[in-house]
Write a protein that holds these residues in place. Structure first.
Motif, PDB file in Angstrom:
ATOM      1  N   LEU A   1      28.462  48.587  31.764  1.00  0.00           N
ATOM      2  CA  LEU A   1      29.660  49.374  31.451  1.00  0.00           C
ATOM      3  C   LEU A   1      30.015  50.337  32.598  1.00  0.00           C
ATOM      4  N   PHE A   2      29.021  50.661  33.398  1.00  0.00           N
ATOM      5  CA  PHE A   2      29.292  51.536  34.536  1.00  0.00           C
ATOM      6  C   PHE A   2      30.180  50.849  35.561  1.00  0.00           C
ATOM      7  N   THR A   3      30.056  49.520  35.684  1.00  0.00           N
ATOM      8  CA  THR A   3      30.924  48.790  36.619  1.00  0.00           C
ATOM      9  C   THR A   3      32.382  48.866  36.173  1.00  0.00           C
ATOM     10  N   VAL A   4      32.603  48.908  34.848  1.00  0.00           N
ATOM     11  CA  VAL A   4      33.973  49.047  34.338  1.00  0.00           C
ATOM     12  C   VAL A   4      34.548  50.393  34.770  1.00  0.00           C
ATOM     13  N   ALA A   5      33.729  51.440  34.676  1.00  0.00           N
ATOM     14  CA  ALA A   5      34.193  52.770  35.073  1.00  0.00           C
ATOM     15  C   ALA A   5      34.550  52.810  36.558  1.00  0.00           C
ATOM     16  N   VAL A   6      33.722  52.171  37.405  1.00  0.00           N
ATOM     17  CA  VAL A   6      33.995  52.165  38.844  1.00  0.00           C
ATOM     18  C   VAL A   6      35.280  51.399  39.149  1.00  0.00           C
TER      19      VAL A   6
ATOM     20  N   TRP B   1      35.586  44.267  46.560  1.00  0.00           N
ATOM     21  CA  TRP B   1      37.006  44.176  46.937  1.00  0.00           C
ATOM     22  C   TRP B   1      37.854  45.274  46.264  1.00  0.00           C
ATOM     23  N   ARG B   2      37.201  46.279  45.689  1.00  0.00           N
ATOM     24  CA  ARG B   2      37.946  47.261  44.891  1.00  0.00           C
ATOM     25  C   ARG B   2      38.925  48.094  45.713  1.00  0.00           C
ATOM     26  N   GLN B   3      38.668  48.270  47.016  1.00  0.00           N
ATOM     27  CA  GLN B   3      39.572  49.070  47.839  1.00  0.00           C
ATOM     28  C   GLN B   3      40.774  48.275  48.330  1.00  0.00           C
ATOM     29  N   ARG B   4      40.609  46.958  48.447  1.00  0.00           N
ATOM     30  CA  ARG B   4      41.705  46.128  48.952  1.00  0.00           C
ATOM     31  C   ARG B   4      42.535  45.501  47.831  1.00  0.00           C
ATOM     32  N   PHE B   5      41.888  45.096  46.773  1.00  0.00           N
ATOM     33  CA  PHE B   5      42.595  44.439  45.666  1.00  0.00           C
ATOM     34  C   PHE B   5      42.198  45.106  44.345  1.00  0.00           C
ATOM     35  N   PRO B   6      42.559  46.361  44.141  1.00  0.00           N
ATOM     36  CA  PRO B   6      42.081  47.087  42.954  1.00  0.00           C
ATOM     37  C   PRO B   6      42.558  46.480  41.639  1.00  0.00           C
ATOM     38  N   VAL B   7      43.767  45.933  41.599  1.00  0.00           N
ATOM     39  CA  VAL B   7      44.282  45.359  40.351  1.00  0.00           C
ATOM     40  C   VAL B   7      43.499  44.105  39.982  1.00  0.00           C
ATOM     41  N   VAL B   8      43.303  43.202  40.939  1.00  0.00           N
ATOM     42  CA  VAL B   8      42.531  41.978  40.683  1.00  0.00           C
ATOM     43  C   VAL B   8      41.110  42.326  40.268  1.00  0.00           C
ATOM     44  N   VAL B   9      40.530  43.324  40.920  1.00  0.00           N
ATOM     45  CA  VAL B   9      39.149  43.697  40.632  1.00  0.00           C
ATOM     46  C   VAL B   9      39.020  44.265  39.222  1.00  0.00           C
ATOM     47  N   VAL B  10      39.947  45.148  38.814  1.00  0.00           N
ATOM     48  CA  VAL B  10      39.802  45.780  37.507  1.00  0.00           C
ATOM     49  C   VAL B  10      39.967  44.757  36.382  1.00  0.00           C
ATOM     50  N   PHE B  11      40.882  43.808  36.545  1.00  0.00           N
ATOM     51  CA  PHE B  11      41.028  42.780  35.511  1.00  0.00           C
ATOM     52  C   PHE B  11      39.877  41.785  35.552  1.00  0.00           C
ATOM     53  N   GLY B  12      39.429  41.402  36.763  1.00  0.00           N
ATOM     54  CA  GLY B  12      38.291  40.489  36.864  1.00  0.00           C
ATOM     55  C   GLY B  12      37.035  41.082  36.269  1.00  0.00           C
ATOM     56  N   ASN B  13      36.816  42.359  36.537  1.00  0.00           N
ATOM     57  CA  ASN B  13      35.650  43.033  35.977  1.00  0.00           C
ATOM     58  C   ASN B  13      35.751  43.122  34.457  1.00  0.00           C
ATOM     59  N   ALA B  14      36.935  43.457  33.936  1.00  0.00           N
ATOM     60  CA  ALA B  14      37.100  43.581  32.487  1.00  0.00           C
ATOM     61  C   ALA B  14      36.849  42.251  31.781  1.00  0.00           C
TER      62      ALA B  14
ATOM     63  N   LEU C   1      26.625  36.838  35.146  1.00  0.00           N
ATOM     64  CA  LEU C   1      27.729  37.716  34.736  1.00  0.00           C
ATOM     65  C   LEU C   1      27.536  39.131  35.270  1.00  0.00           C
ATOM     66  N   LEU C   2      26.306  39.626  35.247  1.00  0.00           N
ATOM     67  CA  LEU C   2      26.042  40.964  35.771  1.00  0.00           C
ATOM     68  C   LEU C   2      26.326  41.044  37.271  1.00  0.00           C
ATOM     69  N   VAL C   3      25.909  40.009  38.019  1.00  0.00           N
ATOM     70  CA  VAL C   3      26.157  39.994  39.466  1.00  0.00           C
ATOM     71  C   VAL C   3      27.653  39.927  39.754  1.00  0.00           C
ATOM     72  N   VAL C   4      28.384  39.118  38.967  1.00  0.00           N
ATOM     73  CA  VAL C   4      29.836  39.006  39.175  1.00  0.00           C
ATOM     74  C   VAL C   4      30.523  40.329  38.846  1.00  0.00           C
ATOM     75  N   ALA C   5      30.130  40.968  37.728  1.00  0.00           N
ATOM     76  CA  ALA C   5      30.764  42.225  37.313  1.00  0.00           C
ATOM     77  C   ALA C   5      30.573  43.311  38.359  1.00  0.00           C
ATOM     78  N   ALA C   6      29.389  43.361  38.976  1.00  0.00           N
ATOM     79  CA  ALA C   6      29.142  44.373  40.000  1.00  0.00           C
ATOM     80  C   ALA C   6      29.617  43.920  41.374  1.00  0.00           C
ATOM     81  N   GLY C   7      29.425  42.630  41.686  1.00  0.00           N
ATOM     82  CA  GLY C   7      29.773  42.136  43.015  1.00  0.00           C
ATOM     83  C   GLY C   7      31.264  42.133  43.297  1.00  0.00           C
ATOM     84  N   VAL C   8      32.080  41.957  42.256  1.00  0.00           N
ATOM     85  CA  VAL C   8      33.530  41.945  42.471  1.00  0.00           C
ATOM     86  C   VAL C   8      34.037  43.305  42.952  1.00  0.00           C
ATOM     87  N   LEU C   9      33.232  44.345  42.755  1.00  0.00           N
ATOM     88  CA  LEU C   9      33.634  45.678  43.197  1.00  0.00           C
ATOM     89  C   LEU C   9      33.682  45.797  44.723  1.00  0.00           C
TER      90      LEU C   9
END
Length: 380
Positions: A82-87, A52-65, A42-50
């Motif tokens: 929780l820092f990944t949520v902020a990013v 794609w944050r520049q290309r798919f910011p909406v998908v990333v923010v919901f996936g991370n949440a 879960l930690l790797v997924v929460a950070a690793g999904v970032l």
């Protein structure tokens, strides 16, 4: 492609989250569940999904949440996750997806409240107790701070983008104005000189056999007019080669009106000047000279009249230039070419003045220019 993906920051953030969560787990031992392979996934997924944050910011923010909500719901320790949520939230808001970021944060906070106050009985760790409501205040404050910082950065970026666009637009406008100015200068110089050359060439050809001396005079006039035209064209071109440098020769003004009258006389046009030319700022002086020059050129080219009158009137902070001829017109457009009249209007408009050009009621054609003169206080 590698440069367009935030590989470096994502890898560093993932390492930071894994290592920091390990320390957080030891600090919260007995209060939260210890990290296991599922927690690390879960930690790797929460950070690793970032990534794609520049290309798919909406998908990333919901996936991370969702990932962080599962992580906290499973009872794993609070920490750098929780820092990944902020990013993710920061990236979404800066990209302009404000509602998506707020919705994801709201969903995560609601899930945390639900787990911390009602579902904790059925979720690990065993023997857990409900969280204090003051903790929710801290989390809400943290959420507000993240959103506020993200909104500040987004606003600043939009402001910088607007400023860049305004600077680019201003640069294009200056370039367009300079191009129009040079076009006006070249038109006025060439139209006048070529008109004189054309008339004198016709005179020279007509008198070449019958009156060689008069033909010689016409050729001399052609030589002088072409030399003057070349000099003025060279001066205009020099401003293109070395923009910002002072011109090598002063710009023409109304003090050269006698030369203009003499050139018109060589083309067979008698010009009468009424009124004295006042001292004018360089820009106004040049505009006034070019307007009179263009008006006389049009008389030579388009009017059957061999006499023109130039009247100068300076009063009340306004300079009035009037050029009349008695006609009749030799072509359909007695006033001259559209470019010439347009150039005169542009010069007058740049100085807050106006141009009126049209046939007179008693025949002939009139050009009336009204130029606003700066006050003495403005010159200081």
């Amino acid at each position: 492609m590698f440069g367009r993906w935030p590989w470096g920051s994502t890898v560093l953030l993932t390492v930071f989250v894994l290592v920091g969560s390990q320390f957080a787990a030891h600090a919260q031992e007995g209060q939260r569940a210890m990290l296991d392979p599922f927690a690390r996934v879960l930690l790797v997924v929460a950070a690793g999904v970032l990534l794609w944050r520049q290309r798919f910011p909406v998908v990333v923010v919901f996936g991370n949440a969702v990932t962080v909500a599962v992580y906290l719901g499973a009872g794993y320790p609070y920490g750098p996750v929780l820092f990944t949520v902020a990013v993710a939230c920061f990236s979404a808001i800066v990209a302009g997806h404000r509602k998506a970021a707020w919705a994801a944060l709201g969903m995560l906070w609601a899930a945390h409240v639900l787990v911390a106050h009602w579902l904790y009985r059925w979720l690990p760790p065993s023997g857990d107790v409900p969280a204090a409501w003051t903790q929710e205040v801290v989390i809400a404050t943290w959420v507000v701070a993240v959103v506020a910082l993200s909104e500040l950065v987004r606003t600043r970026r939009e402001q910088w983008a607007r400023e860049r666009a305004e600077r680019a637009q201003a640069a294009r406008r200056r370039a367009d104005e300079e191009r129009l100015r040079i076009a006006r200068e070249l038109h006025d110089v060439l139209a006048h000189s070529i008109s004189v050359i054309n008339v004198q060439a016709g005179v020279g050809l007509a008198l070449l056999d019958s009156d060689p001396e008069q033909a010689r005079t016409a050729l001399t006039t052609i030589k002088d007019a072409s030399k003057e035209a070349l000099g003025e064209v060279r001066q205009v071109l020099d401003t293109l080669r070395t923009p910002g440098d002072a011109p090598r020769a002063p710009a023409p003004g109304l003090d050269r009106l006698p030369e203009l009258v003499e050139q018109a006389a060589s083309a067979g046009l008698t010009v009468t000047v009424d009124g004295a030319a006042p001292r004018l700022p360089p820009g106004t002086d040049l505009a006034a000279f070019r307007i009179v020059q263009e008006a006389l050129t049009n008389v030579v080219r388009h009017s059957g009249s061999r006499h023109a009158r130039v009247q100068l009137d300076h009063s009340g902070g306004t300079l009035r230039l009037r050029v009349d001829d008695d006609g009749p017109a030799t072509e359909a457009d007695a006033g001259g070419s559209g470019n010439g009249l347009a150039g005169m209007r542009e010069r007058a408009a740049a100085l807050g003045g106006t141009i009126e050009a049209g046939p007179r009621a008693d025949g002939g054609f009139r050009v009336l220019a009204t130029l606003s003169l700066p006050r003495k206080d403005d010159d200081r």
